[in-house]
Design a protein around this motif. Structure first.
Motif, mmCIF file in Angstrom:
data_model
loop_
_atom_site.group_PDB
_atom_site.id
_atom_site.type_symbol
_atom_site.label_atom_id
_atom_site.label_comp_id
_atom_site.label_asym_id
_atom_site.label_seq_id
_atom_site.Cartn_x
_atom_site.Cartn_y
_atom_site.Cartn_z
ATOM 1 N N ARG A 116 0.839 -1.209 0.000
ATOM 2 C CA ARG A 116 0.000 0.000 0.000
ATOM 3 C C ARG A 116 0.871 1.255 0.000
ATOM 4 N N THR A 117 1.921 1.244 0.820
ATOM 5 C CA THR A 117 2.820 2.400 0.886
ATOM 6 C C THR A 117 3.541 2.588 -0.444
ATOM 7 N N LEU A 141 2.532 1.885 -3.455
ATOM 8 C CA LEU A 141 1.638 2.538 -4.412
ATOM 9 C C LEU A 141 1.512 4.027 -4.090
ATOM 10 N N GLY A 142 1.431 4.345 -2.811
ATOM 11 C CA GLY A 142 1.293 5.742 -2.395
ATOM 12 C C GLY A 142 2.475 6.604 -2.797
ATOM 13 N N PHE A 143 3.671 6.017 -2.841
ATOM 14 C CA PHE A 143 4.855 6.793 -3.195
ATOM 15 C C PHE A 143 5.348 6.492 -4.617
ATOM 16 N N ARG A 157 5.626 1.424 -8.462
ATOM 17 C CA ARG A 157 4.623 0.535 -9.051
ATOM 18 C C ARG A 157 5.211 -0.811 -9.451
ATOM 19 N N SER A 166 0.608 9.889 -3.669
ATOM 20 C CA SER A 166 -0.229 9.875 -4.863
ATOM 21 C C SER A 166 -1.691 9.654 -4.505
ATOM 22 N N ILE A 181 -3.791 5.918 -3.473
ATOM 23 C CA ILE A 181 -4.259 5.357 -2.203
ATOM 24 C C ILE A 181 -5.021 6.447 -1.455
#
Lengths: 246, 246
Positions: free
Chosen positions: A114-115, A117-119, A122, B218, B221
């Motif tokens: 999850r982290t 994807l957030g940063f 990919r 991003s 999330i």
């Protein structure tokens, strides 16, 4: 499709448990969605109804399967699950990579995905042996982020390295020679951040590879939790990406 | 001392489960140690034997209590536990504070306490309602870090604020007006980093208090996991402490 079973890592399919992960699966991996399972009392849930409509619009069969849901969710109160086909991801040679070497804790693994994807990480390589990134507990802990990532497995770090020789390699180690800030300041255009196992970290041999990084912290703790270290590392490196400095 | 019971938050004592947390309890909170429990087969464990010697040297009674250990550890394989007296901590007016507003997940809370110790946040305020920081699962997830911290509870943020009016307040919010880097660059000499609940974050009213901070990530999330956000926030603010810049 055969009769669905409780999850096992050798099955060719898995379950995205819960409305949010199942919705993420439908949104980002629609071609892998096989069937939507809902509980008998799910008509009362607006979220399940919305998911059901979206699945039906996409031509995905929906069925009531309360007992199976109970079994696969281990009695957590779960009203919906997407059955999806597992598939190995393809890492892009562009952009940063996250490399997880022998991650063993499922909750940690989900949180890290999850982290990532957030940063904007990919592309995730997982070096085996490792927790199963398709285990429903991992998918759930990732809040479905797993469906937006390319996740690719390797048997050794060397095999990963052979595929992607151009990435600057940054192994995170308690004994890393370079503090995180310094490593970030001189980062390569494309970076592979390498994180070790929860209990044992990275093997000492990684101290000879790339630029070993340490996250400075007090001696009052032995180490940071793996998901915390990965989060700090990804945050710090992402801040200094080309063209997107803060 | 009355007959020991399975843990309940209303009890005046709790359990540090496992060799490492029990050792940390003995090392950092010796005056609160009441009794060491060990399993019958613990004579085979070098770690337990070392802990037992240290406890006896400190005048703390040691007893075999396998059944009780099973009960309080919920059948996890646990060979030792320190029974300790709970005590409210006293926050120091000096140095940075971590303020946790309505934290509800025990694993997250333990991980955050361990991270706090690692980055030198020795004073932690918890605003109720909140997960019980003395719950054996929290203590265990903290790896015993809880015993090196001053942890103090308040019923409202305002009550905390009244006690410590001089700290710069930095509420972490998805809608925070200031990106983390900017907030760190202009940080106050003494900071209170305020983190909200796992599911709901901080109430909107915090946007009027101090300098609300956001951690840029991003839109892929919804939010970072609380423990990850807290880890990144503490790391970033600690890097820019007076006299200890990296």
């Amino acid at each position: 499709m055969p009769k669905l079973a409780a999850y096992d890592r050798n099955l060719p399919y898995s379950y995205a448990l819960g409305i949010f992960p199942a919705t993420e699966c439908l949104k980002h991996a629609q071609d892998r969605c096989m069937r939507l399972l809902v509980s008998a009392d799910s008509a009362e849930s607006e979220g399940v109804m919305r998911l059901r409509s979206a699945a039906e619009a996409a031509g995905i069969r929906c069925e009531e399967a309360g007992r199976l849901l109970e079994k696969i969710s281990r009695k957590e109160n779960c009203h919906a699950a997407m059955v999806y086909r597992k598939a190995e991801g393809q890492l892009s040679p562009d952009g940063d990579h996250l490399v997880l070497h022998h991650p063993s804790d499922m909750g940690n693994l989900g949180t890290i995905l999850r982290t990532a994807l957030g940063f904007g990480y990919r592309n995730v390589a997982i070096i085996r042996p490792a927790a199963d990134s398709d285990d429903p507990r991992v998918v759930r802990a990732s809040m479905g982020a797993a469906f937006s990532l390319a996740i690719c497995h390797y048997d050794t770090f060397e095999a990963y390295r052979t595929d992607f020789p151009e990435h600057g390699v940054y192994p995170f180690m308690l004994t890393g020679s370079t503090p995180l800030d310094e490593a970030v300041a001189s980062r390569a255009a494309k970076c592979a951040l390498v994180m070790g196992n929860e209990a044992t970290g990275l093997p000492e041999s990684f101290s000879e590879i790339g630029m070993p990084v340490r996250i400075p912290h007090s001696g009052d703790i032995d180490s940071l939790n793996l998901a915390i270290a990965a989060g700090i590392g990804m945050y710090a490196f992402a801040r200094n990406r080309r063209g997107e400095c803060t």
